[in-house]
Design a protein around this motif. Structure first.
Motif, PDB file in Angstrom:
ATOM      1  N   TYR A 135     -25.773  23.434  11.640  1.00  0.00           N
ATOM      2  CA  TYR A 135     -25.386  22.177  10.999  1.00  0.00           C
ATOM      3  C   TYR A 135     -26.068  20.993  11.667  1.00  0.00           C
ATOM      4  O   TYR A 135     -26.641  20.120  11.005  1.00  0.00           O
ATOM      5  CB  TYR A 135     -23.866  22.017  11.051  1.00  0.00           C
ATOM      6  N   CYS A 136     -26.032  20.951  12.988  1.00  0.00           N
ATOM      7  CA  CYS A 136     -26.520  19.775  13.714  1.00  0.00           C
ATOM      8  C   CYS A 136     -28.037  19.751  13.869  1.00  0.00           C
ATOM      9  O   CYS A 136     -28.606  18.689  14.122  1.00  0.00           O
ATOM     10  CB  CYS A 136     -25.864  19.709  15.097  1.00  0.00           C
ATOM     11  N   SER A 137     -28.705  20.885  13.728  1.00  0.00           N
ATOM     12  CA  SER A 137     -30.157  20.907  13.883  1.00  0.00           C
ATOM     13  C   SER A 137     -30.886  20.441  12.624  1.00  0.00           C
ATOM     14  O   SER A 137     -32.080  20.171  12.657  1.00  0.00           O
ATOM     15  CB  SER A 137     -30.630  22.317  14.255  1.00  0.00           C
ATOM     16  N   ASP A 138     -30.164  20.341  11.518  1.00  0.00           N
ATOM     17  CA  ASP A 138     -30.733  19.905  10.244  1.00  0.00           C
ATOM     18  C   ASP A 138     -30.209  18.495   9.951  1.00  0.00           C
ATOM     19  O   ASP A 138     -29.036  18.316   9.637  1.00  0.00           O
ATOM     20  CB  ASP A 138     -30.311  20.879   9.143  1.00  0.00           C
ATOM     21  N   THR A 139     -31.082  17.489  10.059  1.00  0.00           N
ATOM     22  CA  THR A 139     -30.637  16.102   9.914  1.00  0.00           C
ATOM     23  C   THR A 139     -29.966  15.854   8.570  1.00  0.00           C
ATOM     24  O   THR A 139     -28.929  15.196   8.495  1.00  0.00           O
ATOM     25  CB  THR A 139     -31.825  15.129  10.080  1.00  0.00           C
ATOM     26  N   ALA A 140     -30.546  16.358   7.492  1.00  0.00           N
ATOM     27  CA  ALA A 140     -29.965  16.153   6.163  1.00  0.00           C
ATOM     28  C   ALA A 140     -28.568  16.746   6.080  1.00  0.00           C
ATOM     29  O   ALA A 140     -27.658  16.174   5.464  1.00  0.00           O
ATOM     30  CB  ALA A 140     -30.862  16.764   5.094  1.00  0.00           C
ATOM     31  N   ARG A 141     -28.373  17.882   6.710  1.00  0.00           N
ATOM     32  CA  ARG A 141     -27.058  18.515   6.711  1.00  0.00           C
ATOM     33  C   ARG A 141     -26.104  17.751   7.623  1.00  0.00           C
ATOM     34  O   ARG A 141     -24.949  17.515   7.271  1.00  0.00           O
ATOM     35  CB  ARG A 141     -27.206  19.971   7.175  1.00  0.00           C
ATOM     36  N   ALA A 142     -26.582  17.360   8.796  1.00  0.00           N
ATOM     37  CA  ALA A 142     -25.725  16.686   9.771  1.00  0.00           C
ATOM     38  C   ALA A 142     -25.219  15.348   9.261  1.00  0.00           C
ATOM     39  O   ALA A 142     -24.112  14.919   9.612  1.00  0.00           O
ATOM     40  CB  ALA A 142     -26.474  16.499  11.089  1.00  0.00           C
ATOM     41  N   GLU A 143     -26.015  14.657   8.434  1.00  0.00           N
ATOM     42  CA  GLU A 143     -25.595  13.353   7.953  1.00  0.00           C
ATOM     43  C   GLU A 143     -24.852  13.435   6.620  1.00  0.00           C
ATOM     44  O   GLU A 143     -24.536  12.415   6.021  1.00  0.00           O
ATOM     45  CB  GLU A 143     -26.799  12.420   7.822  1.00  0.00           C
ATOM     46  N   CYS A 234     -17.386   8.747  19.824  1.00  0.00           N
ATOM     47  CA  CYS A 234     -17.931   9.593  18.755  1.00  0.00           C
ATOM     48  C   CYS A 234     -19.106   8.900  18.064  1.00  0.00           C
ATOM     49  O   CYS A 234     -20.077   9.561  17.665  1.00  0.00           O
ATOM     50  CB  CYS A 234     -16.849   9.928  17.742  1.00  0.00           C
ATOM     51  N   CYS A 235     -19.040   7.575  17.916  1.00  0.00           N
ATOM     52  CA  CYS A 235     -20.158   6.829  17.339  1.00  0.00           C
ATOM     53  C   CYS A 235     -21.427   7.039  18.161  1.00  0.00           C
ATOM     54  O   CYS A 235     -22.529   7.168  17.607  1.00  0.00           O
ATOM     55  CB  CYS A 235     -19.833   5.339  17.274  1.00  0.00           C
ATOM     56  N   ALA A 236     -21.279   7.052  19.485  1.00  0.00           N
ATOM     57  CA  ALA A 236     -22.440   7.216  20.357  1.00  0.00           C
ATOM     58  C   ALA A 236     -23.096   8.573  20.139  1.00  0.00           C
ATOM     59  O   ALA A 236     -24.328   8.689  20.097  1.00  0.00           O
ATOM     60  CB  ALA A 236     -22.019   7.057  21.821  1.00  0.00           C
ATOM     61  N   VAL A 237     -22.293   9.608  19.998  1.00  0.00           N
ATOM     62  CA  VAL A 237     -22.836  10.947  19.756  1.00  0.00           C
ATOM     63  C   VAL A 237     -23.412  11.036  18.350  1.00  0.00           C
ATOM     64  O   VAL A 237     -24.509  11.574  18.135  1.00  0.00           O
ATOM     65  CB  VAL A 237     -21.753  12.016  19.965  1.00  0.00           C
ATOM     66  N   ASN A 238     -22.685  10.500  17.390  1.00  0.00           N
ATOM     67  CA  ASN A 238     -23.167  10.553  16.007  1.00  0.00           C
ATOM     68  C   ASN A 238     -24.491   9.822  15.825  1.00  0.00           C
ATOM     69  O   ASN A 238     -25.322  10.207  15.001  1.00  0.00           O
ATOM     70  CB  ASN A 238     -22.115   9.961  15.070  1.00  0.00           C
ATOM     71  N   ALA A 239     -24.695   8.757  16.592  1.00  0.00           N
ATOM     72  CA  ALA A 239     -25.961   8.025  16.501  1.00  0.00           C
ATOM     73  C   ALA A 239     -27.137   8.949  16.798  1.00  0.00           C
ATOM     74  O   ALA A 239     -28.216   8.811  16.207  1.00  0.00           O
ATOM     75  CB  ALA A 239     -25.953   6.845  17.466  1.00  0.00           C
ATOM     76  N   GLN A 240     -26.927   9.902  17.697  1.00  0.00           N
ATOM     77  CA  GLN A 240     -27.972  10.865  18.006  1.00  0.00           C
ATOM     78  C   GLN A 240     -28.052  11.950  16.934  1.00  0.00           C
ATOM     79  O   GLN A 240     -29.135  12.318  16.488  1.00  0.00           O
ATOM     80  CB  GLN A 240     -27.713  11.498  19.385  1.00  0.00           C
ATOM     81  N   LEU A 241     -26.903  12.454  16.494  1.00  0.00           N
ATOM     82  CA  LEU A 241     -26.897  13.514  15.481  1.00  0.00           C
ATOM     83  C   LEU A 241     -27.517  13.036  14.176  1.00  0.00           C
ATOM     84  O   LEU A 241     -28.156  13.819  13.455  1.00  0.00           O
ATOM     85  CB  LEU A 241     -25.471  13.997  15.229  1.00  0.00           C
ATOM     86  N   TRP A 242     -27.330  11.748  13.867  1.00  0.00           N
ATOM     87  CA  TRP A 242     -27.863  11.187  12.616  1.00  0.00           C
ATOM     88  C   TRP A 242     -29.213  10.522  12.812  1.00  0.00           C
ATOM     89  O   TRP A 242     -29.714   9.878  11.884  1.00  0.00           O
ATOM     90  CB  TRP A 242     -26.861  10.189  12.034  1.00  0.00           C
ATOM     91  N   ARG A 243     -29.793  10.636  14.007  1.00  0.00           N
ATOM     92  CA  ARG A 243     -31.135  10.126  14.295  1.00  0.00           C
ATOM     93  C   ARG A 243     -31.272   8.641  13.931  1.00  0.00           C
ATOM     94  O   ARG A 243     -32.190   8.230  13.222  1.00  0.00           O
ATOM     95  CB  ARG A 243     -32.193  10.931  13.545  1.00  0.00           C
ATOM     96  N   LEU A 244     -30.358   7.834  14.454  1.00  0.00           N
ATOM     97  CA  LEU A 244     -30.414   6.402  14.161  1.00  0.00           C
ATOM     98  C   LEU A 244     -31.468   5.675  14.995  1.00  0.00           C
ATOM     99  O   LEU A 244     -31.727   4.491  14.760  1.00  0.00           O
ATOM    100  CB  LEU A 244     -29.045   5.752  14.404  1.00  0.00           C
ATOM    101  N   GLY A 245     -32.044   6.362  15.979  1.00  0.00           N
ATOM    102  CA  GLY A 245     -33.107   5.745  16.761  1.00  0.00           C
ATOM    103  C   GLY A 245     -32.634   5.181  18.088  1.00  0.00           C
ATOM    104  O   GLY A 245     -31.507   5.415  18.532  1.00  0.00           O
ATOM    105  N   ARG A 246     -33.511   4.402  18.707  1.00  0.00           N
ATOM    106  CA  ARG A 246     -33.252   3.894  20.061  1.00  0.00           C
ATOM    107  C   ARG A 246     -32.685   2.485  20.072  1.00  0.00           C
ATOM    108  O   ARG A 246     -32.431   1.933  21.141  1.00  0.00           O
ATOM    109  CB  ARG A 246     -34.556   3.919  20.874  1.00  0.00           C
ATOM    110  N   GLN A 247     -32.468   1.887  18.904  1.00  0.00           N
ATOM    111  CA  GLN A 247     -31.922   0.531  18.853  1.00  0.00           C
ATOM    112  C   GLN A 247     -30.456   0.575  18.399  1.00  0.00           C
ATOM    113  O   GLN A 247     -30.070  -0.059  17.432  1.00  0.00           O
ATOM    114  CB  GLN A 247     -32.742  -0.333  17.896  1.00  0.00           C
ATOM    115  N   VAL A 248     -29.665   1.333  19.128  1.00  0.00           N
ATOM    116  CA  VAL A 248     -28.254   1.524  18.778  1.00  0.00           C
ATOM    117  C   VAL A 248     -27.377   0.968  19.886  1.00  0.00           C
ATOM    118  O   VAL A 248     -27.581   1.275  21.069  1.00  0.00           O
ATOM    119  CB  VAL A 248     -27.926   3.010  18.553  1.00  0.00           C
ATOM    120  N   THR A 249     -26.410   0.165  19.509  1.00  0.00           N
ATOM    121  CA  THR A 249     -25.403  -0.353  20.431  1.00  0.00           C
ATOM    122  C   THR A 249     -24.047   0.138  19.978  1.00  0.00           C
ATOM    123  O   THR A 249     -23.708   0.071  18.801  1.00  0.00           O
ATOM    124  CB  THR A 249     -25.401  -1.891  20.443  1.00  0.00           C
ATOM    125  N   VAL A 250     -23.272   0.654  20.914  1.00  0.00           N
ATOM    126  CA  VAL A 250     -21.922   1.122  20.622  1.00  0.00           C
ATOM    127  C   VAL A 250     -20.962   0.403  21.562  1.00  0.00           C
ATOM    128  O   VAL A 250     -21.219   0.297  22.766  1.00  0.00           O
ATOM    129  CB  VAL A 250     -21.799   2.649  20.805  1.00  0.00           C
TER     130      VAL A 250
END
Length: 295
Positions: A135-143, A234-250
């Motif tokens: 589930y988590c290795s596939d971005t389309a599935r994870a999001e 959870c937002c911090a982890v999800n930012a990585q799972l959903w590949r939001l990039g390096r400009q994320v603030t939580v």
């Protein structure tokens, strides 16, 4: 197949539900069912969600990546804790500020009690066999849905959610909101601010809509805030799972009444985290080799 064996990753990908949202719910249901049966209805919530998050972060960054399932399945409770520490160490290396924001999910790993780790290896086996890594290795599935939010929702009783006024936006409604948000032109580098993000499902929907239009979510800035520290983690982890990039603030605080104070706090936290990472390359001592990480 041994009692602790699992099919190869290619076969596991074939066996999981075709619909990503259905797959996410199946994983969350399996996790919650096991936890209620073996650890209590809502006890040790941070450990239940944090263990799932740690395993999710150890998933390969692409569907055809290395298969960690056979390595995780035979682990003991102590071995699983060591593997979780390695996963969080990788997150700390990749983004110390987000790892710090996610601390409510992993700080128990510093000095876990015997009761904390009781049965965690069996819990991990349930998650791996339910297809968490696939589930988590596939971005389309994870999001397609917010798997961490689904588990937290199941672990909070209706009375508890009613007392705090906390009801997460359903994925279908969030998807519609994501379409509406992207209906207006937005220039790359723009900021998406969610002052009451929950575990981030509105950001998930917006990112999925961007990809559907051929836009990279990483070209934008994201600020996800929630008053509940566990939700923000959870937002911090999800930012990585959903590949939001390096400009994320939580952040976790009152973003409506005290935005300036909150902004100052998160800037100071980021500086401390970056400085600490230079002095402390790993968060937790571990004997386990960290998973592949796209640094």
């Amino acid at each position: 197949m041994t009692p602790y064996g699992i099919p190869p990753a290619a076969m596991r990908r074939f066996l999981v539900p075709e619909d990503g949202r259905e797959h996410a719910r199946a994983i969350a249901d399996a996790a919650h069912t096991w936890w209620v049966a073996h650890r209590g209805a809502s006890s040790d919530r941070a450990i239940a969600v944090g263990s799932l998050a740690g395993l999710a972060l150890s998933a390969p960054s692409r569907p055809n990546g290395p298969d960690y399932g056979p390595l995780l399945i035979p682990l003991s409770d102590e071995g699983l804790v060591d593997a979780l520490r390695a996963s969080w160490n990788s997150f700390w290396t990749y983004d110390p500020d987000l790892a710090e924001a996610a601390r409510p999910l992993h700080e128990w790993l510093s000095h876990p009690s015997e009761d904390d780790i009781r049965g965690l290896a069996d819990y991990a086996r349930i998650l791996v066999r339910a297809g968490l890594l696939e589930y988590c290795s596939d971005t389309a599935r994870a999001e397609s849905d917010d798997i961490l939010g689904l588990l937290i929702t199941r672990m909070r009783s209706y009375a508890e959610r009613q007392s705090t006024g906390e009801f997460f936006t359903p994925a279908v409604a969030a998807d519609h909101a994501g379409e509406t948000t992207l209906a207006t032109d937005r220039e790359p580098g723009g900021l998406f601010l969610e002052p009451a993000a929950g575990t981030g499902t509105m950001a998930r929907a917006a990112a999925a809509t961007m990809r559907a239009y051929g836009i990279d979510p990483a070209s934008y800035q994201w600020w996800l805030n929630d008053v509940d520290p566990l939700n923000a983690a959870c937002c911090a982890v999800n930012a990585q799972l959903w590949r939001l990039g390096r400009q994320v603030t939580v952040s976790s605080g009152d973003a409506l009444r005290q935005p300036r104070i909150l902004e100052k706090q998160i800037h100071e936290r980021a500086k401390r985290a970056i400085a600490r990472q230079k002095e402390q390359p790993v968060l937790y001592p571990t004997r386990t080799r960290p998973p592949y990480w796209p640094i």
